[in-house]
Design a protein around this motif. Structure first.
Motif, mmCIF file in Angstrom:
data_model
loop_
_atom_site.group_PDB
_atom_site.id
_atom_site.type_symbol
_atom_site.label_atom_id
_atom_site.label_comp_id
_atom_site.label_asym_id
_atom_site.label_seq_id
_atom_site.Cartn_x
_atom_site.Cartn_y
_atom_site.Cartn_z
ATOM 1 N N THR A 151 0.855 -1.193 0.000
ATOM 2 C CA THR A 151 0.000 0.000 0.000
ATOM 3 C C THR A 151 0.892 1.246 0.000
ATOM 4 O OG1 THR A 151 -0.078 0.059 2.410
ATOM 5 C CG2 THR A 151 -1.795 -1.223 1.292
ATOM 6 N N GLY A 152 0.247 2.401 0.046
ATOM 7 C CA GLY A 152 1.014 3.633 0.172
ATOM 8 C C GLY A 152 1.841 3.653 1.438
ATOM 9 N N GLU A 153 1.309 3.051 2.513
ATOM 10 C CA GLU A 153 2.047 2.968 3.778
ATOM 11 C C GLU A 153 3.331 2.155 3.615
ATOM 12 O OE1 GLU A 153 1.705 4.430 6.523
ATOM 13 O OE2 GLU A 153 -0.328 5.242 6.534
ATOM 14 N N THR A 154 3.280 1.106 2.808
ATOM 15 C CA THR A 154 4.472 0.280 2.574
ATOM 16 C C THR A 154 5.563 1.119 1.920
ATOM 17 O OG1 THR A 154 2.945 -1.562 2.149
ATOM 18 C CG2 THR A 154 5.274 -1.918 1.664
ATOM 19 N N LEU A 155 5.167 1.897 0.926
ATOM 20 C CA LEU A 155 6.138 2.766 0.250
ATOM 21 C C LEU A 155 6.695 3.792 1.226
ATOM 22 C CD1 LEU A 155 7.452 3.659 -2.446
ATOM 23 C CD2 LEU A 155 5.513 5.219 -2.735
ATOM 24 N N PHE B 174 5.415 13.119 4.165
ATOM 25 C CA PHE B 174 4.478 14.088 3.599
ATOM 26 C C PHE B 174 4.807 14.381 2.143
ATOM 27 C CE2 PHE B 174 3.949 16.042 8.102
ATOM 28 C CZ PHE B 174 3.162 14.952 8.473
ATOM 29 N N GLY B 175 6.085 14.428 1.825
ATOM 30 C CA GLY B 175 6.493 14.689 0.448
ATOM 31 C C GLY B 175 6.064 13.593 -0.510
ATOM 32 N N LEU B 176 6.001 12.350 -0.024
ATOM 33 C CA LEU B 176 5.628 11.222 -0.883
ATOM 34 C C LEU B 176 4.187 11.308 -1.362
ATOM 35 C CD1 LEU B 176 7.299 8.220 1.005
ATOM 36 C CD2 LEU B 176 8.030 9.277 -1.138
ATOM 37 N N GLN B 177 3.345 12.029 -0.640
ATOM 38 C CA GLN B 177 1.950 12.123 -1.046
ATOM 39 C C GLN B 177 1.800 12.814 -2.402
ATOM 40 O OE1 GLN B 177 -0.755 13.346 2.101
ATOM 41 N NE2 GLN B 177 0.688 12.645 3.660
ATOM 42 N N GLY B 178 2.801 13.604 -2.769
ATOM 43 C CA GLY B 178 2.764 14.248 -4.072
ATOM 44 C C GLY B 178 2.817 13.266 -5.228
ATOM 45 N N LEU B 179 3.348 12.047 -4.983
ATOM 46 C CA LEU B 179 3.395 11.025 -6.028
ATOM 47 C C LEU B 179 1.993 10.613 -6.463
ATOM 48 C CD1 LEU B 179 6.191 8.609 -4.723
ATOM 49 C CD2 LEU B 179 6.423 10.488 -6.359
ATOM 50 N N PHE B 180 1.022 10.822 -5.588
ATOM 51 C CA PHE B 180 -0.336 10.344 -5.874
ATOM 52 C C PHE B 180 -1.313 11.502 -6.069
ATOM 53 C CE2 PHE B 180 1.935 7.363 -3.087
ATOM 54 C CZ PHE B 180 2.101 6.338 -4.020
ATOM 55 N N ARG C 88 -1.483 4.110 -9.275
ATOM 56 C CA ARG C 88 -2.456 4.782 -8.413
ATOM 57 C C ARG C 88 -2.577 4.065 -7.080
ATOM 58 N NH1 ARG C 88 -6.117 8.226 -11.192
ATOM 59 N NH2 ARG C 88 -5.992 8.073 -13.461
ATOM 60 N N LEU C 89 -3.035 4.803 -6.083
ATOM 61 C CA LEU C 89 -3.580 4.201 -4.881
ATOM 62 C C LEU C 89 -5.050 3.931 -5.158
ATOM 63 C CD1 LEU C 89 -1.981 6.516 -2.167
ATOM 64 C CD2 LEU C 89 -1.318 4.164 -2.730
ATOM 65 N N THR C 90 -5.515 2.740 -4.812
ATOM 66 C CA THR C 90 -6.878 2.345 -5.195
ATOM 67 C C THR C 90 -7.724 2.025 -3.964
ATOM 68 O OG1 THR C 90 -6.094 0.064 -5.494
ATOM 69 C CG2 THR C 90 -6.173 1.476 -7.434
ATOM 70 N N PRO C 91 -8.212 3.052 -3.276
ATOM 71 C CA PRO C 91 -9.030 2.810 -2.084
ATOM 72 C C PRO C 91 -10.357 2.174 -2.457
ATOM 73 C CG PRO C 91 -9.055 5.144 -2.664
ATOM 74 C CD PRO C 91 -8.034 4.485 -3.551
ATOM 75 N N SER C 92 -10.861 1.333 -1.580
ATOM 76 C CA SER C 92 -12.145 0.666 -1.814
ATOM 77 C C SER C 92 -13.252 1.255 -0.952
ATOM 78 C CB SER C 92 -12.030 -0.831 -1.519
ATOM 79 O OG SER C 92 -11.603 -1.055 -0.190
ATOM 80 N N GLY C 93 -12.893 2.131 -0.031
ATOM 81 C CA GLY C 93 -13.887 2.728 0.852
ATOM 82 C C GLY C 93 -13.418 4.079 1.342
ATOM 83 N N ASP C 94 -13.614 4.326 2.618
ATOM 84 C CA ASP C 94 -13.260 5.622 3.200
ATOM 85 C C ASP C 94 -11.940 5.583 3.949
ATOM 86 O OD1 ASP C 94 -15.649 6.687 2.259
ATOM 87 O OD2 ASP C 94 -16.748 6.123 4.076
ATOM 88 N N GLU C 95 -11.131 4.533 3.755
ATOM 89 C CA GLU C 95 -9.876 4.454 4.484
ATOM 90 C C GLU C 95 -8.910 5.552 4.016
ATOM 91 O OE1 GLU C 95 -9.035 1.598 0.962
ATOM 92 O OE2 GLU C 95 -10.743 2.390 2.079
ATOM 93 N N PRO C 96 -7.957 5.935 4.861
ATOM 94 C CA PRO C 96 -6.953 6.922 4.443
ATOM 95 C C PRO C 96 -6.274 6.488 3.149
ATOM 96 C CG PRO C 96 -6.785 6.504 6.792
ATOM 97 C CD PRO C 96 -7.753 5.497 6.253
ATOM 98 N N ALA C 97 -5.969 7.460 2.290
ATOM 99 C CA ALA C 97 -5.437 7.137 0.961
ATOM 100 C C ALA C 97 -4.187 6.268 1.033
ATOM 101 C CB ALA C 97 -5.150 8.428 0.202
ATOM 102 N N MET C 98 -3.280 6.554 1.969
ATOM 103 C CA MET C 98 -2.022 5.818 2.020
ATOM 104 C C MET C 98 -2.202 4.371 2.455
ATOM 105 S SD MET C 98 0.362 7.782 0.890
ATOM 106 C CE MET C 98 1.969 7.282 1.521
ATOM 107 N N LYS C 99 -3.373 4.027 2.962
ATOM 108 C CA LYS C 99 -3.643 2.632 3.325
ATOM 109 C C LYS C 99 -4.247 1.838 2.166
ATOM 110 C CE LYS C 99 -4.140 3.284 8.305
ATOM 111 N NZ LYS C 99 -2.947 2.469 8.605
#
Length: 456
Positions: free
Chosen positions: A124-128, A141-147, A160-171
């Motif tokens: 996930t984004g958290e792994t990165l 915080f800077g890594l969020q610009g990648l998405f 892309r980050l591909t959320p399936s619900g309302d979870e935080p984007a990086m998850k």
């Protein structure tokens, strides 16, 4: 086992990708190992995490070409290979299965999703963020610009980050597009599949411009589109006109069915090396009521910056003259049309909309085109050419078949003429002959008239 290629045979794009990705995986393994060791040793500034990626500057692989084209930064390259690893070397991520013994659960900081039939680890984004930042919030915080939506990962439908619900984007899971995944492995980008998530179908033709019979005025206007394809980038960038002109090119094709609108779009793609995708708006409106904006938005997202030609058939189904707003359904439909008009106006590729009748289209909408091209019913001399070049070279024509007379007496579009040729040719094959019978041609013409409610 046979050799994949001999010493004299050039390696394929697939083989070149495999060679370069082995280097990338070895580099990524060192990066991951350095982060794990650094994190659990609690070193404050792990210098070993700043490992230099492989030098692919001279490689001709599609993957290396991609890396050079985008001039990938260290974080971007890490994100790409992390998302690719579950598909080509999933065991490299097994390190994330270790448990936090203090709490008898996985390490939250690793991120990732465990699932699937084999309980695989999906980054996930958290792994990165863990790999690149550890506990450093500034880097995180800077890594969020990648998405961000303006990053080329999103704009070019790469990662892309591909959320399936309302979870935080990086998850959310970190995923490469199917097209990008195919390009990095086989060397060929995979075309998106037609369906609810991508309501457009790739179309092509085996024919050439010589097979397309058009009036000179129509053909000259089509040349204007080819001129844009060849010189549009120079105009916008080298001549610095991007500040003054809208991106892309929009054209309206209108005329009776069977006059060559779809074939022209296909030939424009074929002659300029561009993919053509056909969007049937009448199908979309009827099948996905209330979701037109979302589903067609996906088409534009994927087509953006790829140089695709988008061909909207039966455009008056959605872009016809607006009725008065009588209820909430009408208001919503008008909102969808406004959304699509905006996307078409900002689309940086070529958008061709086809309609049988220009007067069916909203006047304000018609003014938004760079060109409006009429495809008329062919004249007798053009119909004769269609008849003459339409039949198979394996067949012979009945001596009683007077194509010149038929061309003058029967006003048919090119598509209808080809339907007649198909019918007469199949009748010949059914009766085990190669001769095209005059009566079969005339019967085929009567069948075409019957479709239109005419007699002939």
């Amino acid at each position: 086992m046979p050799e994949l290629h001999s010493a004299t045979q050039a390696p394929t794009p697939l083989q070149l990708n495999a060679r370069d990705l082995e280097q990338e995986l070895a580099w990524f393994s060192r990066v991951l190992d350095a982060r794990i060791k650094s994190y659990f040793a609690q070193e404050e500034s792990p210098k070993e995490i700043d490992l230099t990626p492989p030098d692919l500057g001279s490689s001709e692989s599609p993957y290396a070409s991609f890396a050079r084209h985008y001039q990938l930064s260290f974080p971007e390259r890490t994100a790409i290979i992390l998302a690719l690893t579950p598909h080509i070397r999933p065991r490299l991520l097994d390190i994330f299965f270790i448990k936090n013994k203090n709490f008898d659960r996985k390490f939250t900081e690793f991120g990732g999703i465990f699932g699937g039939p084999d309980g695989d680890f999906t980054p996930t984004g958290e792994t990165l963020a863990f790999i690149l930042a550890g506990d450093d919030l500034t880097i995180r915080f800077g890594l969020q610009g990648l998405f961000d939506g303006e990053h080329f990962f999103a704009r070019h439908n790469i990662l892309r980050l591909t959320p399936s619900g309302d979870e935080p984007a990086m998850k959310a899971p970190l995923r490469l597009s199917d097209e990008t995944l195919s390009y990095f492995t086989t060397g060929e980008p995979r075309r998106p599949d037609f369906g609810a998530n991508f309501p457009a179908r790739f179309i092509e033709t085996q024919l050439s411009w010589d097979d397309l019979v058009l009036q000179n005025g129509t053909r000259k206007q089509i040349e204007e589109i080819k001129t844009w394809v060849e010189h549009g980038q120079t105009l916008m960038e080298d001549w610095d006109m991007a500040r003054k002109l809208r991106p892309g090119y929009r054209s309206l094709f209108y005329g009776p069915p069977g006059t060559g609108k779809t074939m022209t779009a296909c030939l424009l793609g074929k002659s300029t090396g561009r993919d053509v995708y056909k969007v049937d708006l009448s199908l979309i409106v009827s099948k996905y009521i209330g979701e037109t904006e979302k589903n067609l938005g996906k088409v534009f997202d994927q087509a953006q910056n790829k140089g695709w030609i988008l061909f909207f058939d039966e455009a008056d189904a959605l872009f016809g003259k607006r009725s008065e707003t009588k209820d909430s359904h009408d208001r919503y439909a008008n909102q969808e049309v406004s959304f699509l008009l905006q996307r078409i106006e900002t689309f940086d590729g070529i958008a061709i909309l086809a309609s049988n009748r220009r007067e069916n289209l909203d006047d304000a909408f018609a003014r938004r085109f760079e060109s409006i091209i009429y495809f008329p019913i062919p004249r007798p001399e053009e119909r004769l050419r269609l008849w003459q070049q339409g039949f198979s070279k394996q067949s012979q024509l009945d001596q009683a078949l007077d194509l010149e007379k038929i061309s003058h007496e029967h006003t048919l579009a090119g598509g209808s003429i080809m339907n007649v040729i198909r019918y007469a040719s199949l009748e010949a094959l059914k009766n085990e002959r190669t001769m095209i019978a005059s009566e079969d041609v005339l019967q085929g013409i009567r069948r075409e008239y019957a479709k239109e409610g005419k007699s002939g």
